[in-house]
Design an enzyme around this catalytic site. Structure first.
Site, mmCIF file in Angstrom:
data_model
loop_
_atom_site.group_PDB
_atom_site.id
_atom_site.type_symbol
_atom_site.label_atom_id
_atom_site.label_comp_id
_atom_site.label_asym_id
_atom_site.label_seq_id
_atom_site.Cartn_x
_atom_site.Cartn_y
_atom_site.Cartn_z
ATOM 1 N N TYR A 119 9.414 -5.779 9.972
ATOM 2 C CA TYR A 119 8.542 -6.953 9.971
ATOM 3 C C TYR A 119 8.943 -7.861 8.822
ATOM 4 O O TYR A 119 9.101 -7.400 7.687
ATOM 5 C CB TYR A 119 7.090 -6.495 9.793
ATOM 6 C CG TYR A 119 6.077 -7.605 9.621
ATOM 7 C CD1 TYR A 119 5.857 -8.543 10.616
ATOM 8 C CD2 TYR A 119 5.318 -7.694 8.449
ATOM 9 C CE1 TYR A 119 4.906 -9.550 10.458
ATOM 10 C CE2 TYR A 119 4.362 -8.689 8.280
ATOM 11 C CZ TYR A 119 4.167 -9.617 9.288
ATOM 12 O OH TYR A 119 3.223 -10.610 9.130
ATOM 13 N N ASP A 221 15.001 -7.468 2.770
ATOM 14 C CA ASP A 221 13.584 -7.804 2.632
ATOM 15 C C ASP A 221 12.960 -6.671 1.817
ATOM 16 O O ASP A 221 12.609 -5.622 2.343
ATOM 17 C CB ASP A 221 12.956 -7.915 4.029
ATOM 18 C CG ASP A 221 11.447 -8.120 3.973
ATOM 19 O OD1 ASP A 221 10.853 -7.965 2.884
ATOM 20 O OD2 ASP A 221 10.865 -8.410 5.029
ATOM 21 N N LYS A 249 5.037 -8.373 -2.868
ATOM 22 C CA LYS A 249 3.983 -7.417 -3.172
ATOM 23 C C LYS A 249 3.931 -6.898 -4.624
ATOM 24 O O LYS A 249 3.189 -7.432 -5.445
ATOM 25 C CB LYS A 249 4.074 -6.265 -2.178
ATOM 26 C CG LYS A 249 3.802 -6.739 -0.738
ATOM 27 C CD LYS A 249 3.601 -5.618 0.227
ATOM 28 C CE LYS A 249 3.141 -6.184 1.580
ATOM 29 N NZ LYS A 249 2.931 -5.190 2.609
HETATM 30 C C1 LIG Z 1 8.619 -5.924 4.733
HETATM 31 C C2 LIG Z 1 7.679 -7.092 4.788
HETATM 32 N N1 LIG Z 1 8.181 -8.329 4.804
HETATM 33 C C3 LIG Z 1 7.389 -9.411 4.833
HETATM 34 C C4 LIG Z 1 6.015 -9.298 4.857
HETATM 35 C C5 LIG Z 1 5.151 -10.522 4.904
HETATM 36 O O1 LIG Z 1 4.551 -10.740 3.688
HETATM 37 P P1 LIG Z 1 3.188 -11.591 3.581
HETATM 38 O O2 LIG Z 1 2.135 -10.827 4.305
HETATM 39 O O3 LIG Z 1 2.956 -11.713 2.108
HETATM 40 O O4 LIG Z 1 3.453 -12.913 4.198
HETATM 41 C C6 LIG Z 1 5.446 -8.021 4.838
HETATM 42 C C7 LIG Z 1 3.977 -7.865 4.846
HETATM 43 O O5 LIG Z 1 3.425 -6.815 4.952
HETATM 44 C C8 LIG Z 1 6.288 -6.886 4.814
HETATM 45 O O6 LIG Z 1 5.813 -5.638 4.824
#
Ligand SMILES: Cc1ncc(COP(=O)(O)O)c(C=O)c1O
Length: 416
Positions: A119, A221, A249
């Protein structure tokens, strides 16, 4: 994710350390940690002090370049040496959408490769149906992405390809089938959005080589893994450098921050103004103060913090495993430092190397039953087995033992 039909209601009122309290004043040991960011627990004193100092003395939003933004950037670069220049954003979604645009501008190509179960936020640029039903995936190792949600008629998913994770041949074939078209390969270097699924030995290195052989950029990511699996994220843990890194995060310890960064050469289109990246609140001073407090702690005493988190994570994973084995409940525990998945299995123990394995073999209904029972005895983790559990530096061995004691009682009287 917070109010799904299978959630037992829980309205949180406050958090402290590794605990949260609900509106009825029930106390829970928190194994969710706000989906990962609270690396130092709820209300970490150093972060609170830094935020209070910033808002009392200097202001929350200055609207100019600031020294604190530069300091935070320098500190992040010390933890992530693959980054020469970086930009701040307010969420992982924003940072990844900008990364897709950057990769396309830098390479002059359209396509983005993603992986099943990964994701990268909900933007038009890269949101795809990452938990696609198995019927849709049958008979293919890679293929066009399915839009993440209705309404995405014109977004990036049209140009996204989705490949099976941990399968280097599938990735090679996908790249060969799209010569000169792939701008970037986006991946969570440790998959965390279909439960915790680490890369197979050598997989990240091979993916990097393949990307470069085909003129594509490798994007890690590290929204979950940055400052979590090691101070410098998965790239430090596995010794593999991506071309572009996205973090979020844990770097903010609970404040809304993200960053994407790369070499000067890759970032040049933003530096010279030919590629637009904006955001009124990007680099907001309150958020920067919180981020600096987190980074300072990690830079000053990273070894001790990560040793402790590893210790409590091993204790929890081993404890869960022992209790379930003694009760004869088929399960698989997978964890990389303080990011853990307890998979309850439907039909015996299977290796879990990719999203499809979890979808096919895990007992989602039993996991919900287990989660409800644990929530009733004051331990919270997310009821969806795809969501990892997260620990923090605020979890001590005595908290883990309290979780295990309750877990043992629950397992003894629950039909799993
Ligand atoms: C691996 C990863 N990338 C991107 C995101 C998206 O981040 P945000 O919710 O701060 O937009 C998340 C959110 O949980 C994630 O787990």
């Amino acid at each position: 994710m917070r109010v799904l039909p299978y959630h037992l209601p829980l309205v949180a009122v406050r958090g402290q350390g590794c605990r949260v309290w609900d509106a009825d004043d029930h106390q829970y040991i928190d194994l969710n940690m706000a989906y990962g960011p609270l690396i130092f627990g709820h209300c970490p004193p150093a972060v609170i002090r830094a935020v209070q100092r910033q808002i009392s003395n200097f202001g929350s939003q200055l609207g100019f370049p600031t020294e604190i933004t530069t300091r935070v950037a320098e500190k992040l670069k010390r933890l992530f040496p693959s980054i020469e220049l970086l930009r701040f954003a307010n969420s992982g979604t924003e940072a990844l959408a900008s990364t897709a645009r950057l990769a396309r501008v830098f390479t002059g190509r359209d396509k983005i490769i993603q992986f099943e179960g990964h994701y990268h936020g909900w933007s038009e640029a890269v949101f795809t149906r990452y938990h696609a039903p198995l019927e849709l995936l049958e008979g293919r190792d890679f293929g066009p992405a399915f839009p993440g949600t209705p309404g995405m008629m014109h977004g990036g998913p049209r140009d996204s390809l989705v490949v099976r994770w941990n399968n280097i041949d599938a990735l090679a074939r996908c790249l060969e089938a799209h010569p000169g078209q792939v701008a970037a390969i986006f991946m969570e270097p440790v998959m965390g959005n279909a439960g915790v699924i680490p890369p197979q030995p050598g997989y990240l290195e091979q993916a990097r080589m393949l990307a470069h052989d085909h003129g594509a950029l490798l994007v890690f990511d590290e929204v979950i893994t940055g400052l979590r699996v090691a101070p410098g994220g998965a790239q430090e843990l596995y010794g593999v450098e991506p071309d572009i890194t996205v973090v979020s995060k844990s770097i903010g310890g609970g404040y809304p921050v993200a960053a994407f960064g790369a070499s000067r050469e890759i970032m040049e289109p933003i530096v010279n103004g030919s590629l637009f990246h904006g955001g009124v609140y990007s680099g907001n001073a309150v958020v920067m103060a919180a981020t600096e407090a987190v980074l300072d702690q990690v830079l000053a005493r990273g070894d001790a913090i990560y040793d402790r988190m590893r210790e409590v994570s091993d204790r929890l994973a081993d404890g869960f495993g022992e209790i379930l084995s003694q009760a004869g409940v088929p399960h698989v525990m997978q964890h990389v430092g303080p990011m853990l998945s307890l998979f309850l299995m439907r039909d015996g123990v299977h290796p879990l190397r990719e999203y499809r394995d979890v979808r096919e073999h895990c007992a989602f209904d039993k996991y919900i039953t287990l989660q409800h029972a644990m929530q009733r005895v004051g331990v919270y983790f997310h009821p969806n087995q795809f969501e990892p559990m997260f620990l923090s530096a605020a979890h001590g061995p005595e908290d883990i033992d309290a979780v295990l004691e309750r877990f043992e009682q629950v397992v003894a009287c629950t039909d799993l």
